[in-house]
Structure formats: C-alpha cells, structure tokens
Enzyme design. Structure first.
Site, PDB file in Angstrom:
ATOM      1  N   HIS A 290      44.042  36.938  31.456  1.00 56.34           N
ATOM      2  CA  HIS A 290      43.245  37.083  32.661  1.00 56.34           C
ATOM      3  C   HIS A 290      42.019  36.226  32.423  1.00 56.34           C
ATOM      4  O   HIS A 290      41.069  36.650  31.789  1.00 56.34           O
ATOM      5  CB  HIS A 290      42.852  38.546  32.899  1.00 56.34           C
ATOM      6  CG  HIS A 290      43.863  39.292  33.706  1.00 56.34           C
ATOM      7  ND1 HIS A 290      43.653  40.564  34.192  1.00 56.34           N
ATOM      8  CD2 HIS A 290      45.100  38.926  34.147  1.00 56.34           C
ATOM      9  CE1 HIS A 290      44.722  40.936  34.889  1.00 56.34           C
ATOM     10  NE2 HIS A 290      45.610  39.972  34.864  1.00 56.34           N
ATOM     11  N   ASP A 300      33.314  39.353  36.260  1.00 54.65           N
ATOM     12  CA  ASP A 300      34.351  38.650  37.016  1.00 54.65           C
ATOM     13  C   ASP A 300      33.824  37.511  37.877  1.00 54.65           C
ATOM     14  O   ASP A 300      34.169  37.390  39.052  1.00 54.65           O
ATOM     15  CB  ASP A 300      35.161  39.654  37.844  1.00 54.65           C
ATOM     16  CG  ASP A 300      35.941  40.621  36.973  1.00 54.65           C
ATOM     17  OD1 ASP A 300      36.910  40.197  36.350  1.00 54.65           O
ATOM     18  OD2 ASP A 300      35.551  41.813  36.888  1.00 54.65           O
ATOM     19  N   ASP A 330      41.525  36.040  36.979  1.00 56.13           N
ATOM     20  CA  ASP A 330      41.038  37.358  37.412  1.00 56.13           C
ATOM     21  C   ASP A 330      39.522  37.317  37.626  1.00 56.13           C
ATOM     22  O   ASP A 330      38.759  37.612  36.728  1.00 56.13           O
ATOM     23  CB  ASP A 330      41.408  38.418  36.359  1.00 56.13           C
ATOM     24  CG  ASP A 330      41.027  39.827  36.806  1.00 56.13           C
ATOM     25  OD1 ASP A 330      40.697  40.000  38.005  1.00 56.13           O
ATOM     26  OD2 ASP A 330      41.050  40.755  35.972  1.00 56.13           O
TER      27      ASP A 330
HETATM   28  C1  RNT Z   1      39.718  45.221  35.556  1.00 57.02           C
HETATM   29  C2  RNT Z   1      40.856  44.376  35.085  1.00 57.02           C
HETATM   30  C3  RNT Z   1      41.988  44.199  36.064  1.00 57.02           C
HETATM   31  C4  RNT Z   1      41.530  43.955  37.482  1.00 57.02           C
HETATM   32  C5  RNT Z   1      42.618  43.512  38.427  1.00 57.02           C
HETATM   33  C6  RNT Z   1      42.227  43.653  39.845  1.00 57.02           C
HETATM   34  O1  RNT Z   1      38.652  45.195  34.718  1.00 57.02           O
HETATM   35  O2  RNT Z   1      40.395  43.135  34.680  1.00 57.02           O
HETATM   36  O3  RNT Z   1      42.816  43.209  35.613  1.00 57.02           O
HETATM   37  O4  RNT Z   1      40.502  43.030  37.540  1.00 57.02           O
HETATM   38  O5  RNT Z   1      43.786  44.161  38.138  1.00 57.02           O
HETATM   39 ZN    ZN Z   2      41.846  41.670  34.180  1.00 56.88          ZN
END
Ligand code: RNT
Ligand code: ZN
Length: 422
Positions: A290, A300, A330
């Site tokens: 991710h 994020d 992600d």
């Molecule tokens: C959350 C995780 C997860 C989400 C997604 C939407 O901290 O990173 O992967 O961001 O599934």
């Molecule tokens: Zn994630």
C-alpha cells in the site's frame, strides 16, 4: 505537435545513448515498464465513502480531510472519474475496490450478505478497460465496528458477522479472478485496537487469529484469488494498542501462506517499508504494497516522488521481485482535485519504477561485492542527475498520454465541465 514530438524523441535519443554507456538498454526498460501494473485504489475518488449508505461516515481510525468540490457520488461518476484519470496515466493498471462500492439497485444489503452480483457492473467495466480488479472487505465505517473491535471483538456474534463478511468478500474476489483472468488480491485490514493501555493484549490477538482461521478456511485457487493481511502500528482512537500488529500479521501470513501487505504509513515514523521488502520476500510468496505517504502519522497523503518512493521501486526492481510484489496505492486526499490526486500519485509510482529500471543494478552490485564502496557511492550520486525524465516523457508520448504538466489542463477542463456541476 510535430516539433514537440521531435524534441521528445531527440531528448530520448540522447538519454538512450547516455544510459547505453552504462550498459542500460532503455528500450528494454520501456518494455519492462509495460509489464508492471499498479493497482489504483477506487477510494481516492469519493473520500472512502462508498455506495452502501450515502450518509456513510468514515470511521476506524482513518480520516479523509478536506472538502474539495466534485467527489464522486455514484458508481457511474466514480467510473467516469477513473476513466479520466486512466487516460492521463501511462502503463498497466488495475483497480482496487472495497466492499462498500457495491451496487444493489437501492436495496439494503448488509455486509454479511454481499454477493458477486453486486459487483457485476464493475466487472463489466473492468473488461471494457482491460484491467484486473483487486478487492477488500470493508471492516470499518459500520455500527458493528463502533466499539473499535471487529474480528477480535469479545462478542462472538459480532465476530461472526465480520467472519461472514470476509468469507463473502473472498467469493467476490474469486469471481473477479475468474472473470478477468488475473488473480484478485484481497486485503484484510481491520481497525481493532484500544485508545488506552489494555489490560489484555493476548486475548484480542487470540480471537483475531481464530476469526481469521474461520474466515479464510475455504481453499481458493491462487489463480483467481490471493489473500493478504495488513498490519498497522496505531490509528486515531487506537493509539495504545493495535490487535493486528506487524508481528501478528507477519507471523500469520508466513504460517498460513498468505500475502503480507506493507502499508507505507503503518510503521513507526523512522521505519520504512522499502527496507522490509527484501526480508519479507524470503518468507512469503506474495507481498502487497500500500504505497502511501505518512506525514507525521498515517495521514495518507498523495504519493510524491520522494526518497522512500524511489527506494521502494529500487527494492522491487533491483531484487527482481516484480512478479511477487504487487503494487497498490492507498491515499485519500479530499483537499485537492481527486482525479489530480490519482494522476499525481500513480504517475509518481511509475516514475519511480522508471528510475529504478534505469539503474545499472549489476554494475552497482559488482562494485559492492568487490568492496569498492567508492564506485558504488560515486555512481549512485551521478545517477541522480541522469536524464531519466527524457525516458519517462518518451514513455508517456508513446502511450499517447500527456507529457509533463499537460495532463493538468485536461483535469481542469473536466473539473469545469463535469466535477463542478455535481
Ligand atoms: C487503513 C489501511 C487500509 C485502508 C483502505 C481503505 O489504515 O491503510 O488499507 O486505507 O483499506
Ligand atoms: Zn493500507
């Protein structure tokens, strides 16, 4: 246009010669680049809301902040936005879906009732786009996750609800794999944890292990579906303890032959996932990434071309792991144009792969085994100013997507004619 074309081609020709002098074949690099897909996450398009409940609130220790206009509010809008983004990104793409992106024709379908038919439109669309799909059960943003515990909840009924959701999600993922001829990677992430010092750290982890054993019991052919599990160090409201820690899931993935997901924002601030890839690759078959960008915390942010992104790409390419490391993105930024966020983040990932592919890895490794660290350092530094950008521009040009900043004009036009009218 033809003048511009000549400039792009001319710059590429010069770059090609420079890299050839280092023993790097840029034509082979471009071909290889074509074979590495990036799984683009649908949830940047609507701030992780999904279509289950239009009023749905994002919970589970994650947050999308910002109120930029134009978020997708329907599957049609989301697909149209994705098509726009795809048209501005060169290279192979996949789409990563979450269970909350189901389509039910207005019918209320609980998470433990979801079926492949609720994703038929996505499959039809993916076929038209000639892309593969990946999947995620959505184990957050739900009343049964409001206690901050799901698969590790002390109440068996709640655990069973989520176990059933994961089971059904795996059938949907398998359906994707069968329909699209490429395995769907289904990633399990749960928010489970405690805000404050727990009295029992073992109990919830035992329950999580037991729930996963039940949820993943059915054998599904790896040709269609691959299970992945994603750890985390903390979340908002779960600062003191996370049930699914790195050690928990690394152990679980190795013991059960699952893929391990490494999210760039899920470790202590000085830890980097680029350094984990080689180690993990020795013990699990598949690694899911991710790729995200934490700013002080698991924020994020949109992926930028920073040292860590380039390091991630170098670990994948330099170690020959392109078949086993699956690149997913992600991030979810609601403070800028969401299509631009996809385009910037995904193009950056492809740029990082380009830079990594253009590195004379064998020469560097040879210098290293001969303990010629001087050459290693000198070369790595010199490479930083090599004309990788000319190769990247040429790649975009040959793939018929905008070169350089040209893509932004397209996004602005789409914003004016489509997004601002929503
Ligand atoms: C959350 C995780 C997860 C989400 C997604 C939407 O901290 O990173 O992967 O961001 O599934
Ligand atoms: Zn994630």
């Amino acid at each position: 246009m033809s003048n511009k074309m000549n400039i792009i081609e001319e710059h590429y020709r010069i770059a090609k010669e420079k890299y050839a002098a280092l023993g790097v074949d840029t034509e082979a690099v471009l071909k290889k680049l074509d074979s590495i897909p990036i799984s683009i996450h649908c949830w940047q398009g609507d701030d992780v809301k999904g279509f289950e409940n239009p009023e749905g609130e994002l919970t589970g220790g994650i947050q999308a902040t910002g109120n930029y206009p134009g978020a997708a509010k329907s599957p049609e809008q989301l697909r149209s936005d994705l098509e726009k983004a795809f048209s501005l990104i060169p290279g192979a793409k996949r789409l990563n879906l979450h269970a909350i992106y189901l389509e039910t024709n207005g019918e209320k379908v609980e998470r433990d009732e979801i079926e492949p038919k609720h994703f038929e439109n996505w499959v039809r669309w993916a076929k038209a786009q000639q892309i593969g799909l990946d999947f995620n059960p959505t184990i957050f943003s739900h009343p049964k996750a409001d206690d901050g515990l799901t698969l590790s909840h002390p109440d068996e009924e709640i655990r069973n609800f989520w176990i059933e959701h994961v089971k059904r999600s795996r059938k949907i993922s398998e359906y994707f794999g069968k329909e699209l001829g490429t395995p769907s990677i289904m990633n399990v992430w749960i928010p489970d944890g405690f805000k404050d010092v727990p009295a029992d750290k073992l109990g919830p982890r035992q329950r999580l292990k037991d729930s996963l054993d039940k949820a993943l019991e059915e054998k599904i052919d790896r040709k269609y579906h691959i299970d992945a599990v994603e750890s985390k160090v903390f979340g908002i409201g779960a600062e003191s303890y996370t049930v699914g820690s790195h050690e928990f899931y690394a152990g679980y993935a190795i013991a059960n032959d699952l893929a391990l997901c490494l999210d760039a924002g899920h470790f202590h601030p000085t830890e980097v996932i680029s350094d984990k890839i080689s180690s993990v690759s020795l013990f699990v078959k598949d690694i899911l990434l991710h790729v995200s960008r934490p700013v002080r915390w698991d924020s994020d942010h949109v992926v930028i071309l920073d040292d860590e992104l380039m390091a991630i790409a170098k670990e994948i390419i330099g170690n020959g792991l392109t078949d086993r490391v699956h690149i997913g993105l992600d991030f979810f930024d609601a403070s800028i144009n969401r299509i631009a966020a996809w385009v910037i983040g995904t193009r950056n990932m492809f740029k990082a792969l380009t830079i990594a592919l253009l590195q004379p890895t064998e020469t560097l490794k040879n210098a290293e085994v001969e303990f010629d660290f001087t050459t290693r350092l000198a070369m790595l530094e010199e490479l930083k100013s090599y004309p990788w950008q000319a190769v990247w521009d040429y790649y975009c040009y040959t793939k018929d997507v905008p070169v350089g900043m040209e893509w932004l004009k397209e996004v602005k036009k789409y914003e004016k004619t489509v997004l601002l009218n929503r």
